[in-house]
Design a protein around this motif. Sequence first.
Motif, PDB file in Angstrom:
ATOM      1  N   UNK A   1      -7.815  15.525  10.499  1.00  0.00           N
ATOM      2  CA  UNK A   1      -7.822  14.116  10.849  1.00  0.00           C
ATOM      3  C   UNK A   1      -8.318  13.263   9.685  1.00  0.00           C
ATOM      4  N   UNK A   2      -9.341  13.727   8.965  1.00  0.00           N
ATOM      5  CA  UNK A   2      -9.854  12.965   7.838  1.00  0.00           C
ATOM      6  C   UNK A   2      -8.857  12.927   6.679  1.00  0.00           C
ATOM      7  N   UNK A   3      -8.133  14.022   6.449  1.00  0.00           N
ATOM      8  CA  UNK A   3      -7.194  14.062   5.347  1.00  0.00           C
ATOM      9  C   UNK A   3      -5.936  13.252   5.624  1.00  0.00           C
ATOM     10  N   UNK A   4      -5.541  13.160   6.891  1.00  0.00           N
ATOM     11  CA  UNK A   4      -4.295  12.472   7.216  1.00  0.00           C
ATOM     12  C   UNK A   4      -4.463  10.956   7.338  1.00  0.00           C
ATOM     13  N   UNK A   5      -5.696  10.482   7.433  1.00  0.00           N
ATOM     14  CA  UNK A   5      -5.930   9.046   7.543  1.00  0.00           C
ATOM     15  C   UNK A   5      -6.055   8.444   6.148  1.00  0.00           C
ATOM     16  N   UNK A   6      -5.373   7.320   5.928  1.00  0.00           N
ATOM     17  CA  UNK A   6      -5.461   6.634   4.645  1.00  0.00           C
ATOM     18  C   UNK A   6      -5.714   5.158   4.919  1.00  0.00           C
ATOM     19  N   UNK A   7      -6.594   4.571   4.137  1.00  0.00           N
ATOM     20  CA  UNK A   7      -6.916   3.154   4.276  1.00  0.00           C
ATOM     21  C   UNK A   7      -5.626   2.339   4.104  1.00  0.00           C
ATOM     22  N   UNK A   8      -5.460   1.254   4.853  1.00  0.00           N
ATOM     23  CA  UNK A   8      -4.215   0.474   4.776  1.00  0.00           C
ATOM     24  C   UNK A   8      -3.867  -0.014   3.366  1.00  0.00           C
ATOM     25  N   UNK A   9      -4.857  -0.388   2.566  1.00  0.00           N
ATOM     26  CA  UNK A   9      -4.571  -0.832   1.199  1.00  0.00           C
ATOM     27  C   UNK A   9      -4.037   0.328   0.373  1.00  0.00           C
ATOM     28  N   UNK A  10      -4.686   1.484   0.502  1.00  0.00           N
ATOM     29  CA  UNK A  10      -4.209   2.662  -0.219  1.00  0.00           C
ATOM     30  C   UNK A  10      -2.830   3.083   0.267  1.00  0.00           C
ATOM     31  N   UNK A  11      -2.575   2.908   1.556  1.00  0.00           N
ATOM     32  CA  UNK A  11      -1.266   3.249   2.102  1.00  0.00           C
ATOM     33  C   UNK A  11      -0.187   2.359   1.497  1.00  0.00           C
ATOM     34  N   UNK A  12      -0.481   1.070   1.322  1.00  0.00           N
ATOM     35  CA  UNK A  12       0.517   0.173   0.725  1.00  0.00           C
ATOM     36  C   UNK A  12       0.749   0.523  -0.745  1.00  0.00           C
ATOM     37  N   UNK A  13      -0.312   0.877  -1.471  1.00  0.00           N
ATOM     38  CA  UNK A  13      -0.150   1.306  -2.864  1.00  0.00           C
ATOM     39  C   UNK A  13       0.676   2.579  -2.919  1.00  0.00           C
ATOM     40  N   UNK A  14       0.398   3.509  -2.012  1.00  0.00           N
ATOM     41  CA  UNK A  14       1.157   4.759  -1.952  1.00  0.00           C
ATOM     42  C   UNK A  14       2.625   4.496  -1.633  1.00  0.00           C
ATOM     43  N   UNK A  15       2.896   3.564  -0.750  1.00  0.00           N
ATOM     44  CA  UNK A  15       4.289   3.214  -0.427  1.00  0.00           C
ATOM     45  C   UNK A  15       5.021   2.644  -1.636  1.00  0.00           C
ATOM     46  N   UNK A  16       4.336   1.799  -2.411  1.00  0.00           N
ATOM     47  CA  UNK A  16       4.953   1.225  -3.611  1.00  0.00           C
ATOM     48  C   UNK A  16       5.268   2.325  -4.619  1.00  0.00           C
ATOM     49  N   UNK A  17       4.334   3.243  -4.826  1.00  0.00           N
ATOM     50  CA  UNK A  17       4.545   4.340  -5.778  1.00  0.00           C
ATOM     51  C   UNK A  17       5.681   5.240  -5.324  1.00  0.00           C
ATOM     52  N   UNK A  18       5.730   5.559  -4.036  1.00  0.00           N
ATOM     53  CA  UNK A  18       6.808   6.408  -3.524  1.00  0.00           C
ATOM     54  C   UNK A  18       8.159   5.720  -3.646  1.00  0.00           C
ATOM     55  N   UNK A  19       8.221   4.427  -3.363  1.00  0.00           N
ATOM     56  CA  UNK A  19       9.477   3.686  -3.501  1.00  0.00           C
ATOM     57  C   UNK A  19       9.938   3.681  -4.957  1.00  0.00           C
ATOM     58  N   UNK A  20       9.003   3.460  -5.877  1.00  0.00           N
ATOM     59  CA  UNK A  20       9.342   3.489  -7.301  1.00  0.00           C
ATOM     60  C   UNK A  20       9.870   4.864  -7.690  1.00  0.00           C
ATOM     61  N   UNK A  21       9.186   5.915  -7.267  1.00  0.00           N
ATOM     62  CA  UNK A  21       9.617   7.270  -7.611  1.00  0.00           C
ATOM     63  C   UNK A  21      10.978   7.607  -7.019  1.00  0.00           C
ATOM     64  N   UNK A  22      11.250   7.131  -5.827  1.00  0.00           N
ATOM     65  CA  UNK A  22      12.525   7.448  -5.174  1.00  0.00           C
ATOM     66  C   UNK A  22      13.708   6.751  -5.835  1.00  0.00           C
ATOM     67  N   UNK A  23      13.523   5.547  -6.321  1.00  0.00           N
ATOM     68  CA  UNK A  23      14.658   4.779  -6.808  1.00  0.00           C
ATOM     69  C   UNK A  23      14.703   4.597  -8.327  1.00  0.00           C
ATOM     70  N   UNK A  24      13.554   4.507  -8.976  1.00  0.00           N
ATOM     71  CA  UNK A  24      13.527   4.196 -10.398  1.00  0.00           C
ATOM     72  C   UNK A  24      13.010   5.367 -11.225  1.00  0.00           C
ATOM     73  N   UNK A  25      12.053   6.099 -10.731  1.00  0.00           N
ATOM     74  CA  UNK A  25      11.317   7.090 -11.489  1.00  0.00           C
ATOM     75  C   UNK A  25      12.168   8.105 -12.211  1.00  0.00           C
ATOM     76  N   UNK A  26      13.126   8.710 -11.529  1.00  0.00           N
ATOM     77  CA  UNK A  26      13.955   9.746 -12.141  1.00  0.00           C
ATOM     78  C   UNK A  26      14.798   9.162 -13.259  1.00  0.00           C
ATOM     79  N   UNK A  27      15.372   8.015 -13.034  1.00  0.00           N
ATOM     80  CA  UNK A  27      16.235   7.402 -14.036  1.00  0.00           C
ATOM     81  C   UNK A  27      15.432   6.928 -15.250  1.00  0.00           C
ATOM     82  N   UNK A  28      14.214   6.455 -15.017  1.00  0.00           N
ATOM     83  CA  UNK A  28      13.374   6.017 -16.129  1.00  0.00           C
ATOM     84  C   UNK A  28      12.993   7.201 -17.011  1.00  0.00           C
ATOM     85  N   UNK A  29      12.660   8.325 -16.393  1.00  0.00           N
ATOM     86  CA  UNK A  29      12.313   9.519 -17.166  1.00  0.00           C
ATOM     87  C   UNK A  29      13.526  10.011 -17.945  1.00  0.00           C
ATOM     88  N   UNK A  30      14.680  10.044 -17.317  1.00  0.00           N
ATOM     89  CA  UNK A  30      15.895  10.459 -18.016  1.00  0.00           C
ATOM     90  C   UNK A  30      16.237   9.504 -19.158  1.00  0.00           C
TER      91      UNK A  30
END
Length: 107
Positions: free
Chosen positions: A24-53
């Motif tokens: 339960x402690x590991x699966x809970x994330x503060x809402x601010x951290x969750x929004x930062x995590x969402x931004x990073x995941x969105x970047x990785x899903x759409x831009x990250x691979x192409x930027x590295x290539x």
Amino acid sequence: MIIYSKYTKNYIYDLSGFFILAALKLNYMHPILQSVDDVIQTYNNYVGVYAVLAMLVPTGLYFIIRLKFLNVTKLWHSIRVVAGKYDKKGDKGDVSHFKALTTALSA
């Protein structure tokens, strides 16, 4: 023991309470951290691979041309070194060329 987690919105099955509390402690994330995590995941899903290539391919081509196709011209020499053609029985040390190569590649 079965417990419902409002954070993960699923049931956690476990026999000891310690692991449920840890889950339960590991699966809970503060809402601010969750929004930062969402931004990073969105970047990785759409831009990250192409930027590295876009950075790796031109860099690789630059070094191939700058080093005058060293990876192609010295291929047979590298195969002979790894195969042990240049090993001498009287040399000091316990590490062969092949052992040194595999150690360097594993790091």
